[in-house]
Design an enzyme around this catalytic site. Structure first.
Site, PDB file in Angstrom:
ATOM      1  N   ILE A 240       0.861  -1.186   0.000  1.00 33.43           N
ATOM      2  CA  ILE A 240       0.000   0.000   0.000  1.00 33.43           C
ATOM      3  C   ILE A 240       0.898   1.238   0.000  1.00 33.43           C
ATOM      4  O   ILE A 240       1.007   1.980   0.987  1.00 33.43           O
ATOM      5  CB  ILE A 240      -0.974  -0.045   1.194  1.00 33.43           C
ATOM      6  CG1 ILE A 240      -1.682  -1.418   1.217  1.00 33.43           C
ATOM      7  CG2 ILE A 240      -2.014   1.065   1.067  1.00 33.43           C
ATOM      8  CD1 ILE A 240      -2.580  -1.641   2.388  1.00 33.43           C
ATOM      9  N   HIS A 241       1.541   1.421  -1.139  1.00 31.78           N
ATOM     10  CA  HIS A 241       2.632   2.403  -1.295  1.00 31.78           C
ATOM     11  C   HIS A 241       2.304   3.766  -0.662  1.00 31.78           C
ATOM     12  O   HIS A 241       3.028   4.263   0.185  1.00 31.78           O
ATOM     13  CB  HIS A 241       2.927   2.625  -2.786  1.00 31.78           C
ATOM     14  CG  HIS A 241       3.243   1.389  -3.558  1.00 31.78           C
ATOM     15  ND1 HIS A 241       4.485   0.791  -3.570  1.00 31.78           N
ATOM     16  CD2 HIS A 241       2.458   0.636  -4.370  1.00 31.78           C
ATOM     17  CE1 HIS A 241       4.453  -0.274  -4.358  1.00 31.78           C
ATOM     18  NE2 HIS A 241       3.248  -0.397  -4.855  1.00 31.78           N
TER      19      HIS A 241
END
Ligand code: RIB
Ligand code: CA
Length: 310
Positions: A240-241
């Protein structure tokens, strides 16, 4: 405790949507001055509509949402539809909202909002898409630099790319803009693939969100279920950059990194969009903190608690 004033620039985008949820759940620590869209994961109309609906869905009706750049500075626009879907949010259909866009000229609006900050107040810019808006802001409105404390961005990599062998998507999507930002001399925290590829949720955690009766948890579960299929590529977590930027601001103790000088390859050769991170002892100045460590259990605990709180 004094709140940190932030401006979020995004291209929602599934992980952008989770980053916005993290911000919405952290308003005891963060004052969200505004949200701007930038063309990236999807075209401007889609990412702008997604930003508008996400702000309302997360209870941020008071936060202005504006439309930023519709395309990169020079490069021909190319989306990441294969990862985020045609809607930009996978199969998730958010409720419509009558929350209006505050401006169709987002960069000018951002500049005005920053200049209106009281004397002595500063803000942190949080770009989690291509850096087109930030480059335009710094070039067209240089006077705002004095009010920018630092930039905490998602982008780049010191260890290989995701969109190409050497370039991370946000930088690849507008290398010229990224070079302007990294060479601005402003303090930067780079939440690149070195840390974001280690930061995410396990499949069973995503499935638990999907089973939730709570609208935000369920919607995020829907988005991440789509994203896990399109982006995990054999990784143990759905990365979940973009959420790393917000969790760095609320829980910096979860992360570690190294200082570097960063340049962007703007050639039209094989490494276009590569962030060249110079960490050599003799290099000075090193204005960029390149994150490369995360306490994953701690990251997941904070993320799930924040999602449950909305
Ligand atoms: O490489 C990951 C980045 O590209 C994230 O910001 C994601 O939303 C996409 O924009
Ligand atoms: Ca993004």
């Amino acid at each position: 405790m004094k709140k940190t004033t932030i401006w979020i620039d995004c291209d929602p985008g599934i992980d952008d949507a989770v980053a916005l949820a993290m911000a919405a759940a952290s308003r005891d620590q963060l004052r969200i001055l505004g949200i701007s869209s930038v063309a990236g994961n999807q075209v401007s109309d889609r990412v702008t509509e997604n930003a508008r609906r996400l702000a309302a869905f997360y209870g941020m009706e008071d936060v202005p949402v504006v439309r930023g750049a519709r395309e990169p500075l020079l490069k021909v626009p190319e989306t990441a539809a294969s990862v985020h879907g045609e809607s930009g949010l996978g199969n998730c259909r958010l409720p419509d909202t009558d929350k209006p866009l505050a401006s169709e000229n987002g960069v000018a609006y951002m500049a005005q909002a920053i200049e209106a900050l009281p004397e002595g107040e500063t803000l942190t810019l949080v770009p989690v898409g291509p850096l087109t808006n930030i480059a335009l802001l710094l070039k067209v409105f240089p006077q705002v630099r004095a009010k920018i404390e630092r930039i905490v961005l998602m982008g780049g990599s010191a260890s290989g790319g995701n969109h190409s062998a050497s370039a991370e998507f946000n930088i690849w999507a507008d290398p010229e803009a990224a070079q302007i930002v990294f060479q601005s001399g402003l303090p930067i925290v780079m939440c690149g693939l070195d840390v974001t590829h280690q930061s995410g949720l396990y499949p069973e955690q995503v499935e638990a969100l999907l089973r939730s009766e709570k609208p935000v948890e369920h919607a995020v579960g829907e988005m991440l279920s789509f994203y896990a299929d399109t982006s995990s590529r054999g990784r143990t977590v759905a990365c979940i950059h973009d959420a790393v930027t917000i969790l760095y601001l609320t829980n910096p103790e979860l992360f570690g990194g190294e200082w570097a000088s960063v340049q962007v390859d703007c050639t039209n050769d094989i490494n276009r969009g590569m962030t060249v991170c110079d960490r050599r002892a003799k290099t000075s100045p090193k204005p960029v903190l390149v994150l490369n460590q995360v306490d994953l259990p701690g990251f997941q605990k904070v993320m799930l608690e924040k999602l449950a709180s909305i």
